[in-house]
Design an enzyme around this catalytic site. Structure first.
Site, PDB file in Angstrom:
ATOM      1  N   ASP A  72     -40.535  37.421  -2.422  1.00  0.00           N
ATOM      2  CA  ASP A  72     -39.967  37.511  -1.082  1.00  0.00           C
ATOM      3  C   ASP A  72     -38.744  38.409  -1.038  1.00  0.00           C
ATOM      4  O   ASP A  72     -38.144  38.746  -2.057  1.00  0.00           O
ATOM      5  CB  ASP A  72     -39.535  36.117  -0.621  1.00  0.00           C
ATOM      6  CG  ASP A  72     -38.271  35.645  -1.350  1.00  0.00           C
ATOM      7  OD1 ASP A  72     -38.290  35.639  -2.597  1.00  0.00           O
ATOM      8  OD2 ASP A  72     -37.275  35.321  -0.681  1.00  0.00           O
TER       9      ASP A  72
ATOM     10  N   ASP B 166     -37.127  39.958 -14.473  1.00  0.00           N
ATOM     11  CA  ASP B 166     -36.335  41.112 -14.054  1.00  0.00           C
ATOM     12  C   ASP B 166     -35.171  41.234 -15.040  1.00  0.00           C
ATOM     13  O   ASP B 166     -35.334  41.782 -16.131  1.00  0.00           O
ATOM     14  CB  ASP B 166     -35.902  40.817 -12.610  1.00  0.00           C
ATOM     15  CG  ASP B 166     -35.189  41.956 -11.927  1.00  0.00           C
ATOM     16  OD1 ASP B 166     -35.581  43.108 -12.121  1.00  0.00           O
ATOM     17  OD2 ASP B 166     -34.230  41.691 -11.180  1.00  0.00           O
TER      18      ASP B 166
ATOM     19  N   GLY C 245     -41.112  31.728  -6.230  1.00  0.00           N
ATOM     20  CA  GLY C 245     -41.964  32.922  -6.316  1.00  0.00           C
ATOM     21  C   GLY C 245     -43.261  32.739  -7.075  1.00  0.00           C
ATOM     22  O   GLY C 245     -44.255  33.398  -6.789  1.00  0.00           O
TER      23      GLY C 245
ATOM     24  N   ASP D 175     -43.304  34.454 -11.704  1.00  0.00           N
ATOM     25  CA  ASP D 175     -43.810  35.561 -10.900  1.00  0.00           C
ATOM     26  C   ASP D 175     -43.402  36.904 -11.511  1.00  0.00           C
ATOM     27  O   ASP D 175     -44.229  37.792 -11.694  1.00  0.00           O
ATOM     28  CB  ASP D 175     -43.309  35.458  -9.443  1.00  0.00           C
ATOM     29  CG  ASP D 175     -41.788  35.273  -9.332  1.00  0.00           C
ATOM     30  OD1 ASP D 175     -41.112  35.105 -10.363  1.00  0.00           O
ATOM     31  OD2 ASP D 175     -41.287  35.288  -8.191  1.00  0.00           O
TER      32      ASP D 175
END
Ligand code: IMP
Ligand code: MG
Length: 175
Positions: free
Chosen positions: A159, A103, A42, A100
Site C-alpha cells: 500500500d 526493503d 502487506g 510481502d
C-alpha cells in the site's frame, strides 16, 4: 497530488513466482510440516495465495503485526512488533516468516529477533519481493520470489497510505 501507476509485475508473473516458492517449500518441508507466520498487513494476500499452492499440510498459520511507515514512502528506521504470537505457539516449531517485501531489512530483523526469543526449532524467511539495493542491515532470506528495483511499489498487498492493496498486479508510482 495525482499519482500515476506504472505496471511493473503482472498477476501472471506473480502467480508463477508464488507457484515456484510453494514448490520449494513443499520440497524442503515435506518431512516437517511448518508453521507459517505472516507479517501484517502487506503480506496477507501473498500468504493466502502461497498456502493454496502448497501441498505440505501446515501445522498452523499465525500473524505478526509490525509498526509500519504510516503513509510515508521512506522507512522511519524503526520496527516494533505490535501484535505478537504466544511463546508456546512458536516453541519447537518449524517456522517460516512470510513477508510481502524486504526493503531496508529492519522489519524482518525485528521479526526474527522476536521469534528467536520464543525458541522455534527452525526459522526461515520467505518473501515475495526483495529490494536488496535498500538494505540497511543484512538479513538471511531463504526464499525470494522476485528481486525488484529500488522503486516504491504498490498492489498485491502493498500500500501507500492504505491505498492500492487490492490491485492484482504490482505497480511503481510516478508523481
Ligand atoms: P523494511 O523494514 O524496510 O524491510 O520494510 C518492510 C516493510 O515496509 C514491508 O513489509 C512493507 O510493508 C513496507 N514496504 C517496503 N517497501 C515497500 C514498497 O515499495 N511499497 C510498499 N510497502 C513497502
Ligand atoms: Mg505498508
Amino acid at each position: 497530488m495525482e499519482t500515476n501507476l506504472i505496471p511493473l509485475i503482472s498477476q501472471d508473473e506473480i502467480a508463477a513466482a508464488v507457484e515456484r516458492l510453494a514448490a520449494e517449500l513443499d520440497r524442503d518441508y515435506r518431512r516437517r510440516p511448518p508453521l507459517l507466520v505472516g507479517v501484517l498487513k502487506g503480506g496477507f494476500i501473498f500468504l493466502a495465495d502461497l498456502i493454496r499452492r502448497m501441498k505440505t499440510p501446515l501445522t498452523g498459520v499465525e500473524f505478526l503485526r509490525v509498526s509500519s511507515y504510516g503513509s510515508a514512502r521512506i522507512s522511519s528506521g524503526k520496527a516494533r512488533v505490535l501484535m505478537g504470537v504466544p511463546r508456546q505457539v512458536i516453541q519447537g516449531r518449524d517456522v517460516i516468516v512470510v513477508e510481502d517485501i524486504i526493503d531496508t531489512g529492519l522489519t524482518t530483523t525485528a521479526v526474527l529477533r522476536y521469534l528467536l526469543r520464543r525458541h522455534p526449532a527452525t526459522l526461515r524467511v520467505c518473501t515475495l519481493l526483495d529490494k536488496p539495493a535498500r538494505r540497511r542491515t543484512p538479513v538471511q532470506v531463504d526464499y525470494v520470489g522476485i528481486t525488484v528495483p529500488d522503486r516504491f511499489l504498490v498492489g498485491y498487498g502493498l500500500d501507500l497510505g492504505e491505498r492500492y492493496r487490492q490491485l492484482p498486479d504490482i505497480y511503481t508510482l510516478e508523481d
